[in-house]
Design a protein around this motif. Sequence first.
Motif, PDB file in Angstrom:
ATOM      1  N   UNK A 121      35.448 -27.627  -6.493  1.00 55.93           N
ATOM      2  CA  UNK A 121      35.955 -27.651  -5.278  1.00 55.93           C
ATOM      3  C   UNK A 121      35.304 -27.126  -4.113  1.00 55.93           C
ATOM      4  N   UNK A 122      35.750 -27.239  -2.870  1.00 61.77           N
ATOM      5  CA  UNK A 122      34.832 -27.031  -1.762  1.00 61.77           C
ATOM      6  C   UNK A 122      34.613 -25.459  -1.504  1.00 61.77           C
ATOM      7  N   UNK A 123      35.373 -24.702  -2.199  1.00 60.71           N
ATOM      8  CA  UNK A 123      35.147 -23.130  -2.086  1.00 60.71           C
ATOM      9  C   UNK A 123      34.104 -22.754  -2.670  1.00 60.71           C
ATOM     10  N   UNK A 124      33.377 -23.537  -3.808  1.00 60.37           N
ATOM     11  CA  UNK A 124      32.450 -23.013  -4.498  1.00 60.37           C
ATOM     12  C   UNK A 124      31.122 -23.029  -4.013  1.00 60.37           C
ATOM     13  N   UNK A 125      30.898 -23.814  -2.889  1.00 53.31           N
ATOM     14  CA  UNK A 125      29.748 -24.125  -2.078  1.00 53.31           C
ATOM     15  C   UNK A 125      29.992 -23.821  -0.814  1.00 53.31           C
ATOM     16  N   UNK A 126      29.088 -22.740  -0.323  1.00 52.77           N
ATOM     17  CA  UNK A 126      29.047 -22.366   1.127  1.00 52.77           C
ATOM     18  C   UNK A 126      27.910 -22.746   2.031  1.00 52.77           C
ATOM     19  N   UNK A 127      26.844 -22.985   0.936  1.00 50.48           N
ATOM     20  CA  UNK A 127      25.664 -23.339   1.587  1.00 50.48           C
ATOM     21  C   UNK A 127      25.582 -24.921   1.873  1.00 50.48           C
ATOM     22  N   UNK A 128      24.434 -25.184   2.757  1.00 49.56           N
ATOM     23  CA  UNK A 128      24.573 -26.852   3.022  1.00 49.56           C
ATOM     24  C   UNK A 128      23.312 -27.437   1.980  1.00 49.56           C
TER      25      UNK A 128
END
Length: 326
Positions: A121-128
């Motif tokens: 899910x999106x919460x796992x990836x903060x980087x671009x």
Amino acid sequence: MKRNENMIIINKLDNLYSNTKRFKYNYSSQRKNNNNKSFDKKIIIIIIMMFIYFQYISNFLNNNISKIINDRKKPNQCNDYIKYNVQNESPNNSNLKIFIMTHKDFNLKRRNSVYTIVADDKSQLKKKYNLSIIYAENGKLYKLKRAYGEMSKLYYIYQLYKTGEMNSKYIGLNHYRRYFKFNDDIPDLDDIFKNYDVILNRPRVIKKGMRKQFCKWHICKNYDEIIDIIKDIKPDYYESANKTIKLTKIHYHNLFIMKKSDFLKYCEFMYDVLFEFDRRHNLTSDEDVLKYVKNNFYQSRLQGFLSERLGNIFYFQNFKKIKMFL
């Protein structure tokens, strides 16, 4: 008379004392000279060793700096290839998709557009990231993402291919920290698959066979249950399942590149067996699995461990010629 004799004795004692003192002086000076000589030898040896060392460094730099300078002058073919593929897929590999499975941010070492990141899910990836990203939060196995590991996300991809929402000639699986060694410079897969059935990572050699190795590190009865399930619902694989019990070379981590037809077969076999295992033990979430393994956090990756053994059974049954990387 006595006086003369006494004087003679005194003179002899004086001579003896002076000779002893002279001997001591000569001995100590000789020791000093010897120490100085040994010290000088050590200095000479050190100087010679330093000279040899610096000579080696000098030769190494002379041989390699010119190479580096010349390489910089030449156009960087590797970088040109990467830049090309960030915008466009390579003509020879436009039908390839390799999915990088992750559950957290990581140092991305791939820029070729054949790669796609897959997270829960999106919460796992903060980087671009400069690659496409797929989130499997709506997938059937989202609640079992720890137990299944990368296989929970692969099931989501499998459904996209099965329904036709996604399509490619070849499908690959990598991890956020495990890749095939060809990096961004993808080989010509059409050429490879003329002579090989599948691309896998190199196997690890084990001494006691696949079942005993599993029993050493995991819950032994689960392996036997998987074999029984194969016998019940996938009888065509039962003979291979028994033969691979003593297999001494295992492909871990579920890394592969397959033809689409083989990928669909692989997933059907894999998930049919694992889902039946879940059904028999009523495992519907990571909490259920953790409770089943008696709160052993390491063993709670149960289905992921089983999937590696199921993968080897599938490879044994279906592939005769394996191209290995990594």
